[in-house]
Design a protein around this motif. Sequence first.
Motif, short mmCIF file in Angstrom:
data_model
loop_
_atom_site.label_atom_id
_atom_site.label_comp_id
_atom_site.label_asym_id
_atom_site.label_seq_id
_atom_site.Cartn_x
_atom_site.Cartn_y
_atom_site.Cartn_z
N ASN A 138 0.82 -1.21 0.00
CA ASN A 138 0.00 0.00 0.00
C ASN A 138 0.86 1.26 0.00
OD1 ASN A 138 -2.50 1.49 0.18
ND2 ASN A 138 -1.81 1.98 2.22
N ASN A 197 0.91 3.83 -3.07
CA ASN A 197 0.59 5.24 -2.83
C ASN A 197 1.68 6.14 -3.42
OD1 ASN A 197 -1.77 4.76 -1.51
ND2 ASN A 197 -0.99 5.12 0.55
N ASP A 214 8.81 9.42 -1.77
CA ASP A 214 8.62 9.72 -3.19
C ASP A 214 8.81 11.22 -3.40
OD1 ASP A 214 5.98 11.27 -3.22
OD2 ASP A 214 5.37 9.44 -2.16
N ILE A 225 -4.97 11.35 6.64
CA ILE A 225 -4.65 10.17 5.82
C ILE A 225 -4.93 8.83 6.50
CG2 ILE A 225 -3.02 11.24 4.22
CD1 ILE A 225 -0.77 10.20 6.02
N PHE A 253 -10.75 8.09 3.87
CA PHE A 253 -10.22 9.34 3.35
C PHE A 253 -9.39 9.02 2.11
CE2 PHE A 253 -6.75 12.28 2.63
CZ PHE A 253 -7.48 13.43 2.41
N THR A 254 -9.87 9.51 0.97
CA THR A 254 -9.12 9.29 -0.28
C THR A 254 -9.28 10.50 -1.18
OG1 THR A 254 -8.83 7.84 -2.20
CG2 THR A 254 -11.08 8.07 -1.38
N THR A 255 -8.24 10.74 -1.98
CA THR A 255 -8.34 11.82 -2.97
C THR A 255 -8.33 11.19 -4.37
OG1 THR A 255 -5.95 12.02 -2.88
CG2 THR A 255 -7.21 13.58 -1.55
N LYS A 256 -8.45 9.83 -4.40
CA LYS A 256 -8.35 9.13 -5.68
C LYS A 256 -9.74 8.68 -6.15
CE LYS A 256 -3.94 7.58 -4.05
NZ LYS A 256 -3.22 6.48 -3.39
N THR A 261 -10.15 3.34 -2.03
CA THR A 261 -11.13 3.09 -0.97
C THR A 261 -10.82 3.97 0.25
OG1 THR A 261 -9.78 1.38 0.09
CG2 THR A 261 -11.33 0.65 -1.60
N GLY A 262 -9.59 4.44 0.32
CA GLY A 262 -9.21 5.24 1.49
C GLY A 262 -9.01 4.37 2.72
N LEU A 282 -4.21 3.12 4.21
CA LEU A 282 -3.39 3.61 5.33
C LEU A 282 -4.06 3.33 6.68
CD1 LEU A 282 -1.92 6.96 3.96
CD2 LEU A 282 -0.71 4.83 4.43
N THR A 331 6.54 13.00 -0.46
CA THR A 331 6.06 12.48 0.82
C THR A 331 7.01 11.40 1.31
OG1 THR A 331 3.82 12.84 0.04
CG2 THR A 331 4.05 11.37 1.92
N1 LIG Z 1 2.74 9.03 -1.05
C1 LIG Z 1 1.66 9.81 -1.06
N2 LIG Z 1 1.69 11.01 -1.70
C2 LIG Z 1 0.62 11.82 -1.72
N3 LIG Z 1 -0.56 11.52 -1.12
C3 LIG Z 1 -0.66 10.35 -0.47
C4 LIG Z 1 0.43 9.44 -0.39
N4 LIG Z 1 0.05 8.39 0.35
C5 LIG Z 1 -1.23 8.62 0.71
N5 LIG Z 1 -1.65 9.80 0.22
C6 LIG Z 1 -2.99 10.38 0.42
O1 LIG Z 1 -3.65 9.67 1.44
C7 LIG Z 1 -4.89 9.17 0.97
C8 LIG Z 1 -5.23 7.90 1.68
O2 LIG Z 1 -4.37 6.86 1.31
P1 LIG Z 1 -4.83 5.36 1.45
O3 LIG Z 1 -3.73 4.49 1.03
O4 LIG Z 1 -5.39 5.16 2.80
O5 LIG Z 1 -6.04 5.25 0.47
P2 LIG Z 1 -6.02 5.34 -1.12
O6 LIG Z 1 -4.66 5.12 -1.62
O7 LIG Z 1 -6.69 6.61 -1.51
O8 LIG Z 1 -6.94 4.14 -1.48
P3 LIG Z 1 -6.51 2.60 -1.51
O9 LIG Z 1 -5.31 2.46 -0.63
O10 LIG Z 1 -7.67 1.87 -1.05
O11 LIG Z 1 -6.17 2.33 -2.93
C9 LIG Z 1 -4.69 9.06 -0.52
O12 LIG Z 1 -5.91 9.12 -1.24
C10 LIG Z 1 -3.83 10.29 -0.82
O13 LIG Z 1 -4.61 11.46 -0.88
#
Ligand SMILES: Nc1ncnc2c1ncn2[C@@H]1O[C@H](COP(=O)(O)OP(=O)(O)OP(=O)(O)O)[C@@H](O)[C@H]1O
Length: 425
Positions: A311, A315, A356, A369, A374-377, A381-382, A385, A409
């Motif tokens: 994960n 990310n 990264d 996070i 909580f997700t920005t994608k 699924t958020g 993390l 990050t």
């Molecule tokens: N390396 C990163 N750089 C920038 N934003 C990040 C990074 N890692 C996490 N985030 C932010 O944190 C949010 C939550 O991450 P998380 O892994 O919990 O869920 P996700 O990646 O959105 O979904 P999923 O893991 O289910 O695919 C991300 O949507 C993103 O906005």
Amino acid sequence: MTNPDSNKSKEIQTLIQNMETFNEVTEQLQNSYDELQGRVKKLDLELSDKNDELEKNLAEKERVKNYLNDILESQTNGVIVVDRAGNITTCNKTTGTITGIKPQSCIGKSLNEVFPLFESVVARLGKSRGETISQDKDIANANDGGTLHIRISASPVWDNHGGQIGTILILQDMTEFRRMEELAQRNQRLREMGEMAAGIAHEIRNPLASIELFASLLKKDLQGDSEKEDLVQHIRAGVQNMDRIISTLLLFAKSAQPSRQQCDINLLLTECLEGINNVLVPENINVIRKSGPGTLLANGDRELLRQVFPNLINNAIQAMPEGGELNLITQKSSVPNPKAENSATARQYISVTVTDNGVGMSADNLAKIFNPFFTTKDKGTGLGLAISHNIIKAHQGTIDAVSEEGRGTSFTIKIPSWDEDFDEK
Ligand SMILES: Nc1ncnc2c1ncn2[C@@H]1O[C@H](COP(=O)(O)OP(=O)(O)OP(=O)(O)O)[C@@H](O)[C@H]1O
Ligand SMILES: [Mg+2]
């Protein structure tokens, strides 16, 4: 007629008498001189005693001064003393460490000139009728440019007669305390969210199972009518998708119980980069790996950790859509054990840093996070993390992130080392 002989004898007589008188006076003089010398000697002795006493007093005063100074300099809090005119008379080493200003350069200058931020606390003290005033302020960390949370307490300094001769300011660095407080709040919030998520997931699962059952019965009934069969298939695909989400949610909700094994952390990362667990590193991303010496063995659960690293790496990859650099650093590190009475005892951890140089995050987003959902994608699924956080916490480890928008990050995970003697081992 006078006899010349008798005259002579008279003269001799007088001379003898004079000589005797002279001798007497000389003797008296000698006695006085001796007495004087005796007194001078006595005075010399008294003077030397006084000198010795003075020297002793001075040495004692110097010793007390050094002792007080050592106490002041050993304080883990910053100490500033200002006189009634507001000029700094004392400033210890810790003040310099906290503020980045050399203590010696502050002496004699006004508080307002050197530390304008603290002036308002002293001003409030003036109105408080002598009670101690405390105020929290954020200042720039002189060492790394970050923020230090400082608690400033001001109290009056009184002399023997009850007159105020100045003000003492105590600077307490609350940064670590605040961080621990935020961590405790985060853990509490995630626990509550986990309980709520588990409840919702169970409630949804039953009706979902019914929908799936009826949809499959309907599909059987509609055999031959391919158009309607397709519609039913959409329902079933939707249901299966929801079921997958609920399974992930339950993964977050249930408290992970790691079974303790020797985990070669570098091997787990290699597995990840080789494409296991849905990781696919695009060609435009350059992976750089660095590792501390030897085999880095963590005391952890391989299966659970296999959910964490993919994960983090995914990310990072998703944060660099135009390509970039992915740094993976593994090493052994030690962290002071807060429970140990002897602060020298440190716990051994294996730390993994995933960095990264991608899009980064705003401070607002960074604070959220670890919250589930909580997700920005678009397709996230958020939960990645949130689950990772729970797994690492169940290992008695830590997970932290620093990020800068537009710069990148960095996530750091610390897992107990295998050779660490943890209670649960
Ligand atoms: N390396 C990163 N750089 C920038 N934003 C990040 C990074 N890692 C996490 N985030 C932010 O944190 C949010 C939550 O991450 P998380 O892994 O919990 O869920 P996700 O990646 O959105 O979904 P999923 O893991 O289910 O695919 C991300 O949507 C993103 O906005
Ligand atoms: Mg993710």
